[in-house]
Design a protein around this motif. Structure first.
Motif, short mmCIF file in Angstrom:
data_model
loop_
_atom_site.label_atom_id
_atom_site.label_comp_id
_atom_site.label_asym_id
_atom_site.label_seq_id
_atom_site.Cartn_x
_atom_site.Cartn_y
_atom_site.Cartn_z
N GLY A 1 29.78 40.76 22.00
CA GLY A 1 28.87 41.15 21.43
C GLY A 1 28.51 42.99 21.40
N LEU A 2 28.18 43.24 22.91
CA LEU A 2 28.29 44.58 23.38
C LEU A 2 29.63 45.18 23.80
N GLY A 3 30.57 44.35 24.18
CA GLY A 3 31.94 44.69 24.94
C GLY A 3 31.77 45.12 26.37
N LYS B 1 31.16 48.40 22.42
CA LYS B 1 31.08 48.10 20.88
C LYS B 1 30.74 48.95 20.03
N MET B 2 29.89 50.06 20.45
CA MET B 2 29.54 51.14 19.63
C MET B 2 30.83 51.89 19.17
N ALA B 3 31.66 52.07 20.14
CA ALA B 3 32.93 52.99 19.77
C ALA B 3 33.52 52.17 18.64
N TYR C 1 34.97 58.27 21.83
CA TYR C 1 33.47 58.27 21.14
C TYR C 1 32.60 58.13 22.36
N HIS C 2 31.49 59.06 22.06
CA HIS C 2 30.27 58.70 23.10
C HIS C 2 29.98 57.06 22.94
N THR C 3 30.03 56.59 24.22
CA THR C 3 30.03 55.05 24.45
C THR C 3 28.71 54.45 24.98
N PHE D 1 20.88 45.67 29.14
CA PHE D 1 22.44 45.57 29.29
C PHE D 1 23.17 46.82 29.19
N THR D 2 22.60 47.86 28.61
CA THR D 2 23.21 49.04 28.26
C THR D 2 22.70 50.46 29.32
N GLN D 3 22.29 49.82 30.46
CA GLN D 3 22.22 50.87 31.44
C GLN D 3 23.61 51.31 32.18
N ASP E 1 14.74 52.43 19.59
CA ASP E 1 14.48 51.79 18.26
C ASP E 1 15.92 51.53 18.18
N GLY E 2 16.40 50.44 18.86
CA GLY E 2 17.69 49.97 19.09
C GLY E 2 18.65 49.91 17.84
N LYS E 3 18.22 49.03 16.73
CA LYS E 3 18.97 48.99 15.60
C LYS E 3 19.15 50.13 14.81
N PHE E 4 18.09 50.95 14.76
CA PHE E 4 17.83 52.33 14.02
C PHE E 4 19.00 53.36 14.72
N SER E 5 18.99 53.29 16.03
CA SER E 5 19.73 54.20 16.85
C SER E 5 21.31 53.99 16.53
N LEU E 6 21.57 52.89 16.16
CA LEU E 6 23.10 52.57 15.66
C LEU E 6 23.39 53.30 14.47
N SER E 7 22.48 53.31 13.61
CA SER E 7 22.77 53.66 12.39
C SER E 7 22.61 55.21 12.28
N ASP F 1 15.22 57.71 17.11
CA ASP F 1 16.06 56.51 17.63
C ASP F 1 15.84 56.35 19.13
N PHE F 2 15.62 57.18 19.96
CA PHE F 2 15.60 57.13 21.35
C PHE F 2 14.89 58.34 21.95
N TRP F 3 13.94 57.98 22.87
CA TRP F 3 13.34 59.14 23.58
C TRP F 3 12.71 58.76 24.74
N HIS G 1 19.64 67.76 25.38
CA HIS G 1 19.64 67.29 24.22
C HIS G 1 20.23 65.78 24.25
N ALA G 2 19.51 64.72 24.95
CA ALA G 2 19.91 63.48 25.01
C ALA G 2 21.19 63.44 25.63
N CYS G 3 21.98 62.44 24.99
CA CYS G 3 23.66 62.33 25.37
C CYS G 3 24.38 63.33 24.91
N VAL H 1 26.34 34.73 27.65
CA VAL H 1 27.22 35.77 28.25
C VAL H 1 28.16 36.56 27.31
N GLU H 2 28.52 35.70 26.17
CA GLU H 2 29.47 36.10 25.02
C GLU H 2 28.61 37.27 24.41
N LYS H 3 27.39 37.19 24.32
CA LYS H 3 26.77 38.10 23.66
C LYS H 3 27.04 39.53 24.20
P1 HMG Z 1 20.31 43.14 20.83
O1 HMG Z 1 19.02 43.00 20.06
O2 HMG Z 1 20.11 42.62 22.23
O3 HMG Z 1 21.34 42.79 20.25
O4 HMG Z 1 20.33 44.85 20.86
P2 HMG Z 1 21.89 42.32 18.86
O5 HMG Z 1 21.23 40.93 18.51
O6 HMG Z 1 21.96 43.43 18.14
O7 HMG Z 1 23.45 41.70 19.32
C1 HMG Z 1 24.24 42.73 19.87
C2 HMG Z 1 25.68 42.14 19.10
O8 HMG Z 1 25.94 41.08 19.99
C3 HMG Z 1 25.74 41.74 17.64
O9 HMG Z 1 27.09 42.25 17.29
C4 HMG Z 1 25.53 40.32 17.59
O10 HMG Z 1 26.02 39.89 16.50
C5 HMG Z 1 26.34 39.84 19.20
P3 HMG Z 1 27.04 43.24 16.01
O11 HMG Z 1 26.57 42.30 15.00
O12 HMG Z 1 26.48 44.35 16.32
O13 HMG Z 1 28.66 43.50 15.73
N1 HMG Z 1 25.86 38.59 19.57
C6 HMG Z 1 27.03 37.59 20.12
N2 HMG Z 1 28.21 37.62 19.95
C7 HMG Z 1 28.79 36.84 20.68
N3 HMG Z 1 28.24 35.53 21.15
C8 HMG Z 1 26.79 35.50 21.02
C9 HMG Z 1 26.12 36.58 20.53
N4 HMG Z 1 24.84 36.94 20.22
C10 HMG Z 1 24.94 38.02 19.78
N5 HMG Z 1 26.21 34.30 21.52
C11 HMG Z 1 21.27 47.05 21.34
C12 HMG Z 1 21.44 45.55 21.23
C13 HMG Z 1 22.47 47.72 21.32
C14 HMG Z 1 20.50 47.55 20.03
C15 HMG Z 1 20.43 47.09 22.63
O14 HMG Z 1 21.23 46.97 23.48
C16 HMG Z 1 19.82 48.57 22.79
O15 HMG Z 1 18.85 48.99 21.97
N6 HMG Z 1 20.63 49.60 23.40
C17 HMG Z 1 20.17 50.97 23.70
C18 HMG Z 1 20.26 51.74 22.31
C19 HMG Z 1 21.61 52.07 22.21
O16 HMG Z 1 22.49 52.12 22.94
N7 HMG Z 1 22.05 52.60 20.85
C20 HMG Z 1 23.30 52.99 20.54
C21 HMG Z 1 23.29 54.23 19.51
S1 HMG Z 1 22.21 55.63 20.23
C22 HMG Z 1 23.33 56.35 21.31
O17 HMG Z 1 24.28 56.09 21.58
C23 HMG Z 1 22.37 57.41 22.14
C24 HMG Z 1 22.00 56.75 23.71
O18 HMG Z 1 23.30 56.94 24.42
C25 HMG Z 1 20.95 57.78 24.10
C26 HMG Z 1 21.33 59.29 23.96
O19 HMG Z 1 21.61 59.90 23.04
O20 HMG Z 1 20.67 59.84 24.74
C27 HMG Z 1 21.64 55.65 23.52
#
Ligand code: HMG
Length: 405
Positions: A37-39, A246-248, A240-242, A156-158, A202-208, A189-191, A112-114, A31-33
């Motif tokens: 991790g995501l806030g 944790k993204m913000a 910020y778009h959230t 978890f990010t729905q 592509d979760g990690k890529f979307s962050l960058s 990054d997201f489609w 155009h996405a978000c 649950v801490e993740k």
């Molecule tokens: P993931 O693989 O589940 O998680 O993907 P992770 O391994 O990256 O861990 C997440 C965080 O939890 C990390 O923190 C871990 O360290 C931490 P960080 O290193 O990043 O600071 N963690 C823990 N913390 C405490 N205790 C623990 C623990 N374990 C791990 N035990 C991901 C996460 C966000 C990538 C995934 O949920 C995802 O793909 N989400 C959807 C994509 C997304 O939201 N992208 C954001 C940027 S793109 C965007 O904003 C556009 C969008 O809104 C769409 C649009 O534009 O239309 C998505």
């Protein structure tokens, strides 16, 4: 220059909410993740009788009631969404009907996405500024249901929800500063291919991609407003778009580090100063996003609504920085001032009350509602919604009003 901006903001979220600790337990994720991790704490769950159209119409009905403007004053209706209900027929024309808007109101859907919520707000502001509005106002509604595959890491990010903004002259909420830093680049990054209900990412890529876009948009905004002082000293809050809170945090740390370095700040003091800046300028806007999840196009405006409602009195007359990101990608960094008197107007948003009135669902019920998909249905008799989606007949979607909107 005329003062133009967001006069009134109406928010709507579905009545159901899933606490994410229960989902973490069900998926075997610590649950801490999720909490740290995501806030994130909880996510809104849309039942089958709510779709993008009803979310948007319910938010718009609230905005119109709050603003007390007549339907005839609305000359432009834009619905921004990335979860449209039809490939050709725009969500906006259903709203036009459900809200009883006049026939001479221009209406269309934006994608155009978000990012498209912000595209709509900016386009509406330009329409007003150009004089084409002839004194009328625009209604821009950002509405989405964020869906990923069940049991995926993105699950978890729905979230789901809508923000409706009435844009016009002499706004009672947020006066836009009229300057935008923009950044666009073709990335995957997201489609969501046309045959899929759930998005691919592509979760990690979307962050960058998000962070690179922030760099680009903030750089242009800084260049366009050179002479106005360091970015970090100009704004009383950064929104910020959230997609998850944790993204913000990551975004603000990135912006802070770049500004600190530009100003020749001591690297030894960076981490502590960045944390303090985040706590003071970003975190106060994030509570609603923590409890609703990603609302895609509406996300930035959900943060604005929360901040204006909760901190309006302290922030009246102060400038806010806003950053909008849409995957794919396009991003915009812009400024706005919470005008004098805005706190009283923002108190009418009623977001805290709406969140408190929601009903928690179990993981089983959430999965059942998710699998029921978009079949339509009937809300419980005590619904506070103004309209709902009753189903499809002959390939046509049916919407019904529950009260006069
Ligand atoms: P993931 O693989 O589940 O998680 O993907 P992770 O391994 O990256 O861990 C997440 C965080 O939890 C990390 O923190 C871990 O360290 C931490 P960080 O290193 O990043 O600071 N963690 C823990 N913390 C405490 N205790 C623990 C623990 N374990 C791990 N035990 C991901 C996460 C966000 C990538 C995934 O949920 C995802 O793909 N989400 C959807 C994509 C997304 O939201 N992208 C954001 C940027 S793109 C965007 O904003 C556009 C969008 O809104 C769409 C649009 O534009 O239309 C998505």
């Amino acid at each position: 220059m005329k003062t133009i901006g967001i006069d009134t903001l109406g928010i709507y979220v579905p009545r159901y909410v899933l606490p994410l600790d229960t989902l973490a337990q069900a998926r075997g994720v610590p649950v801490e993740k999720i909490h740290l991790g995501l806030g994130a704490r909880a996510m809104a769950v849309a039942p089958p009788w709510e779709d993008t159209v009803t979310l948007a119409a319910n938010a718009a009905a609230r905005a119109l009631a709050q603003a007390q403007v007549s339907r005839d004053e609305i000359g432009l209706l834009v619905v921004a969404t990335e979860t449209a209900v039809d490939h050709a027929k725009p969500a906006s024309i259903f709203l036009h009907d459900l809200l009883g808007l006049p026939a001479n109101c221009r209406t269309f859907e934006l994608k155009h996405a978000c990012y498209s919520g912000t595209a709509g707000v900016m386009m509406a502001a330009e329409w007003v500024r150009s004089g084409s509005a002839r004194g009328r106002k625009a209604l821009v509604v950002a509405a989405d249901i964020a869906r990923y595959d069940l049991a995926s890491s993105a699950e978890f990010t729905q979230g789901a929800g809508a923000a409706a903004m009435i844009v016009g002259e002499n706004p009672r909420l947020l006066a836009l500063d009229g300057v935008s830093g923009v950044y666009a680049r073709n990335v995957y990054d997201f489609w969501r291919p046309l045959d899929r209900r759930e998005a691919l990412v592509d979760g990690k890529f979307s962050l960058s991609c998000y962070l690179d876009a922030l760099d680009g948009a903030a750089d242009e905004y800084r260049a366009l407003t050179a002479g106005a002082g360091p970015l970090l000293e100009r704004f009383a809050a950064f929104l910020y778009h959230t997609p998850f809170p944790k993204m913000a945090y990551k975004a603000h740390l990135r912006l802070f580090e770049r500004e600190w370095t530009r100003a020749g700040g001591d690297p030894a003091g960076l981490a502590e100063a960045a944390e303090a800046s985040y706590a003071a300028l970003v975190d106060p806007a994030l509570d609603a996003a923590r409890l609703v999840g990603n609302t895609y196009t509406a996300s930035l405006y959900l943060c604005l609504a929360w901040l204006a409602e909760q901190r309006g009195a302290q922030l009246e007359g102060r400038d806010l920085a806003l950053f909008s990101y849409g995957s794919g990608c396009c991003a915009e960094f812009f400024g706005g001032r919470l005008v004098e008197g805005s706190a009283r107007h923002a108190a009418g948003i009623g977001l805290a009350a709406m969140l408190a009135a929601r009903e928690s669902v179990s993981v089983e019920r959430y999965e059942e509602l998710s699998r029921a998909g978009s079949a339509g249905g009937t809300p419980p008799a005590d619904t506070r919604a103004h309209c709902f989606f009753s189903g499809v007949t002959d390939h046509k979607r049916n919407y019904e009003r529950t009260a006069s909107v």
